[in-house]
Design a protein around this motif. Structure first.
Motif, PDB file in Angstrom:
ATOM      1  N   ARG A  36       0.837  -1.205   0.000  1.00 24.59           N
ATOM      2  CA  ARG A  36       0.000   0.000   0.000  1.00 24.59           C
ATOM      3  C   ARG A  36       0.870   1.253   0.000  1.00 24.59           C
ATOM      4  O   ARG A  36       0.578   2.223  -0.699  1.00 24.59           O
ATOM      5  N   ASP A  63       2.200   1.862  -3.358  1.00 27.12           N
ATOM      6  CA  ASP A  63       1.150   2.350  -4.252  1.00 27.12           C
ATOM      7  C   ASP A  63       0.887   3.843  -4.029  1.00 27.12           C
ATOM      8  O   ASP A  63       0.546   4.563  -4.969  1.00 27.12           O
ATOM      9  N   ILE A  64       1.017   4.268  -2.766  1.00 29.18           N
ATOM     10  CA  ILE A  64       0.848   5.707  -2.497  1.00 29.18           C
ATOM     11  C   ILE A  64       1.949   6.481  -3.215  1.00 29.18           C
ATOM     12  O   ILE A  64       1.685   7.492  -3.876  1.00 29.18           O
ATOM     13  N   LYS A 123      -5.841   7.100  -6.365  1.00 25.30           N
ATOM     14  CA  LYS A 123      -4.938   6.018  -5.960  1.00 25.30           C
ATOM     15  C   LYS A 123      -4.289   6.339  -4.612  1.00 25.30           C
ATOM     16  O   LYS A 123      -4.198   5.488  -3.723  1.00 25.30           O
ATOM     17  N   ASN A 168      -5.333   4.148  -1.160  1.00 24.85           N
ATOM     18  CA  ASN A 168      -4.285   3.366  -0.501  1.00 24.85           C
ATOM     19  C   ASN A 168      -3.986   3.880   0.907  1.00 24.85           C
ATOM     20  O   ASN A 168      -3.692   3.095   1.802  1.00 24.85           O
ATOM     21  N   SER A 181      -6.767   2.440   2.973  1.00 27.67           N
ATOM     22  CA  SER A 181      -6.653   1.015   3.315  1.00 27.67           C
ATOM     23  C   SER A 181      -5.460   0.767   4.255  1.00 27.67           C
ATOM     24  O   SER A 181      -5.502  -0.149   5.071  1.00 27.67           O
TER      25      SER A 181
END
Ligand code: HEC
Length: 140
Positions: A44, A47-48, A59, A63, A66
């Motif tokens: 995660r 992805d950030i 996005k 992320n 989550s």
């Protein structure tokens, strides 16, 4: 000491981990899915970073959200010390700042909050190292 704690203690001894009176073993609950969860956390976070570099706000926000939710799962909260709670709270605040900045499409504020988040990762891991809280030896 209840049955579960005995189980934990036995698991620790049989994996050859160091156990001494000073070890915070009482505050540590071992679950086999802890490490996979921790790796999801790394995914995660990456992805950030991807979202930040590409200015993909949805996005970034999803992320960050989550990640914050991940930190509320019981497998995250394996270490039950006050300091770990505090570190986790700081972590959640950083996630929250990223999410809010992304929702406001504020790239620099999101980037700054991401730096803060990274510091939180490092700080909590350093806290665990300094206190010899190491769950990795329970793997396999
Ligand atoms: C509040 C404490 C805390 C914070 C904050 C934290 N971690 Fe962790 N992390 C843990 C714990 C506990 C473990 C499992 C114990 C271990 O691996 O020694 C872990 C394990 C991991 C693992 C797996 C290590 C392995 O041996 O496979 C990775 C990767 C990881 N963390 C990355 C991160 C990243 C990236 C961040 C920030 C986005 C972060 N952590 C933030 C507590 C934290």
């Amino acid at each position: 000491m209840n049955a579960f704690r005995w189980f934990v203690l036995l698991a620790v001894v049989s994996t050859g981990a160091m156990v001494s009176a000073q070890d915070p073993i009482d505050g540590v609950v071992i679950r086999e899915n802890v490490v996979p969860l921790m790796h999801r956390k790394l995914d995660r976070a990456k992805d950030i970073l991807e979202g930040l570099t590409l200015e993909q706000y949805e996005k970034i926000a999803s992320n960050a959200r989550s990640l914050r939710l991940l930190s509320m799962e019981s497998d995250w909260n394996v270490v039950q010390t006050q300091e770990y709670q505090k570190q986790s709270n700081d972590f959640r605040r950083a996630c929250d700042s990223i999410e809010k900045a992304a929702e406001a499409k504020d790239a620099s504020r999101a980037a700054l909050a991401y730096v803060t988040l990274t510091v939180r990762c490092i700080e909590c891991h350093r806290y665990m190292r300094d206190n010899k809280i190491d769950l990795t030896s329970y793997r396999k």
